[in-house]
Motif scaffolding. Structure first.
Motif, PDB file in Angstrom:
ATOM      1  N   GLU A 136      10.745   3.090   0.729  1.00 16.58           N
ATOM      2  CA  GLU A 136      11.618   4.083   0.098  1.00 16.58           C
ATOM      3  C   GLU A 136      12.599   4.666   1.111  1.00 16.58           C
ATOM      4  OE1 GLU A 136      13.492   6.193  -2.700  1.00 16.58           O
ATOM      5  OE2 GLU A 136      11.929   4.700  -3.089  1.00 16.58           O
ATOM      6  N   GLN A 137      12.121   4.986   2.310  1.00 15.62           N
ATOM      7  CA  GLN A 137      13.011   5.515   3.356  1.00 15.62           C
ATOM      8  C   GLN A 137      14.066   4.487   3.756  1.00 15.62           C
ATOM      9  OE1 GLN A 137      10.360   6.773   6.498  1.00 15.62           O
ATOM     10  NE2 GLN A 137      10.468   8.908   5.809  1.00 15.62           N
ATOM     11  N   PHE A 196      15.480  -7.449   7.348  1.00 14.09           N
ATOM     12  CA  PHE A 196      14.530  -7.552   8.463  1.00 14.09           C
ATOM     13  C   PHE A 196      13.734  -6.269   8.658  1.00 14.09           C
ATOM     14  CE2 PHE A 196      17.313 -11.143   9.963  1.00 14.09           C
ATOM     15  CZ  PHE A 196      16.350 -12.124   9.775  1.00 14.09           C
ATOM     16  N   ALA A 197      14.362  -5.121   8.392  1.00 14.01           N
ATOM     17  CA  ALA A 197      13.633  -3.855   8.486  1.00 14.01           C
ATOM     18  C   ALA A 197      12.527  -3.810   7.427  1.00 14.01           C
ATOM     19  CB  ALA A 197      14.591  -2.680   8.318  1.00 14.01           C
ATOM     20  N   MET A 198      12.823  -4.296   6.222  1.00 13.85           N
ATOM     21  CA  MET A 198      11.784  -4.345   5.184  1.00 13.85           C
ATOM     22  C   MET A 198      10.645  -5.262   5.626  1.00 13.85           C
ATOM     23  SD  MET A 198      13.660  -4.305   1.443  1.00 13.85           S
ATOM     24  CE  MET A 198      14.596  -5.797   1.686  1.00 13.85           C
ATOM     25  N   ASP A 258       0.860  -1.186   0.000  1.00 10.40           N
ATOM     26  CA  ASP A 258       0.000   0.000   0.000  1.00 10.40           C
ATOM     27  C   ASP A 258       0.898   1.239   0.000  1.00 10.40           C
ATOM     28  OD1 ASP A 258       0.774   0.607   2.687  1.00 10.40           O
ATOM     29  OD2 ASP A 258      -0.864  -0.625   3.479  1.00 10.40           O
ATOM     30  N   SER A 259       0.326   2.414  -0.077  1.00  7.09           N
ATOM     31  CA  SER A 259       1.117   3.642  -0.209  1.00  7.09           C
ATOM     32  C   SER A 259       1.986   3.892   1.023  1.00  7.09           C
ATOM     33  CB  SER A 259       0.218   4.841  -0.494  1.00  7.09           C
ATOM     34  OG  SER A 259      -0.720   5.014   0.537  1.00  7.09           O
ATOM     35  N   ALA A 260       1.498   3.582   2.208  1.00  4.81           N
ATOM     36  CA  ALA A 260       2.295   3.766   3.424  1.00  4.81           C
ATOM     37  C   ALA A 260       3.500   2.818   3.415  1.00  4.81           C
ATOM     38  CB  ALA A 260       1.445   3.538   4.670  1.00  4.81           C
ATOM     39  N   GLN A 261       3.290   1.600   2.979  1.00  2.15           N
ATOM     40  CA  GLN A 261       4.392   0.641   2.910  1.00  2.15           C
ATOM     41  C   GLN A 261       5.418   1.076   1.862  1.00  2.15           C
ATOM     42  OE1 GLN A 261       1.821  -2.788   2.199  1.00  2.15           O
ATOM     43  NE2 GLN A 261       2.672  -3.766   4.048  1.00  2.15           N
ATOM     44  N   LYS A 262       4.940   1.576   0.740  1.00  4.82           N
ATOM     45  CA  LYS A 262       5.858   2.045  -0.302  1.00  4.82           C
ATOM     46  C   LYS A 262       6.717   3.199   0.215  1.00  4.82           C
ATOM     47  CE  LYS A 262       3.074   0.600  -4.238  1.00  4.82           C
ATOM     48  NZ  LYS A 262       2.252   1.017  -5.388  1.00  4.82           N
ATOM     49  N   ALA A 263       6.102   4.122   0.940  1.00 11.12           N
ATOM     50  CA  ALA A 263       6.846   5.260   1.494  1.00 11.12           C
ATOM     51  C   ALA A 263       7.874   4.777   2.520  1.00 11.12           C
ATOM     52  CB  ALA A 263       5.888   6.261   2.129  1.00 11.12           C
TER      53      ALA A 263
END
Length: 148
Positions: free
Chosen positions: A60-61, A121-123, A52-57
């Protein structure tokens, strides 16, 4: 007229250059880890998980932070390889300077691998449970598939 001493000096210079280049090539081939996820894995994360858009953002970070750290460690590895080449050029064998240069490069390689695993793991943390299982399977495939 070229003297035998001049020829000897020229030959030693050429041999030193060849030894240095061999060290660089050996260091790059043998010591540089392949820590990049395969492009298939990267594509899967971005396209195959229905983020979703929050996950994509968030992704990206994470990728921007990881790219910065990865670049720094890769520069360190390049510097370590240059030191290895210099040690090979000086010692012309597997002496103490060569061994120390190899050990030093292993530290940077280990740090790069640790950073890569932490990034993986962060992803995973930004994924929903239904995405995490597919992500885990993709990670295992990326780590175990034979290189082409």
């Amino acid at each position: 007229m070229i003297t035998s001493q001049t020829r000897r000096l020229a030959l030693m210079t050429v041999l030193a250059f060849v030894a240095g280049m061999s060290g660089v090539l050996a260091g790059r081939a043998l010591l540089a880890p392949d820590t990049r996820p395969t492009s298939d894995f990267h594509e899967f994360v971005h396209q195959g998980l229905d983020l979703d858009s929050a996950q994509k953002a968030a992704l990206e970070q994470l990728e921007q932070r990881f790219a910065t750290r990865k670049r720094a460690l890769e520069l360190e590895l390049r510097s370590d390889n240059a030191r290895l080449a210099e040690a090979i050029q000086i010692e012309h064998g597997n002496g103490p300077q060569v061994a120390a240069a190899v050990d030093r490069s292993h530290i940077a390689m280990g740090e790069l691998q640790k950073e890569t695993i932490a990034h993986i793991f962060a992803m995973r943390q930004i994924l929903r449970p239904d995405q995490a299982g597919r992500f885990d399977a993709a990670v295992v495939r990326a780590l175990t598939e034979e290189k082409r």
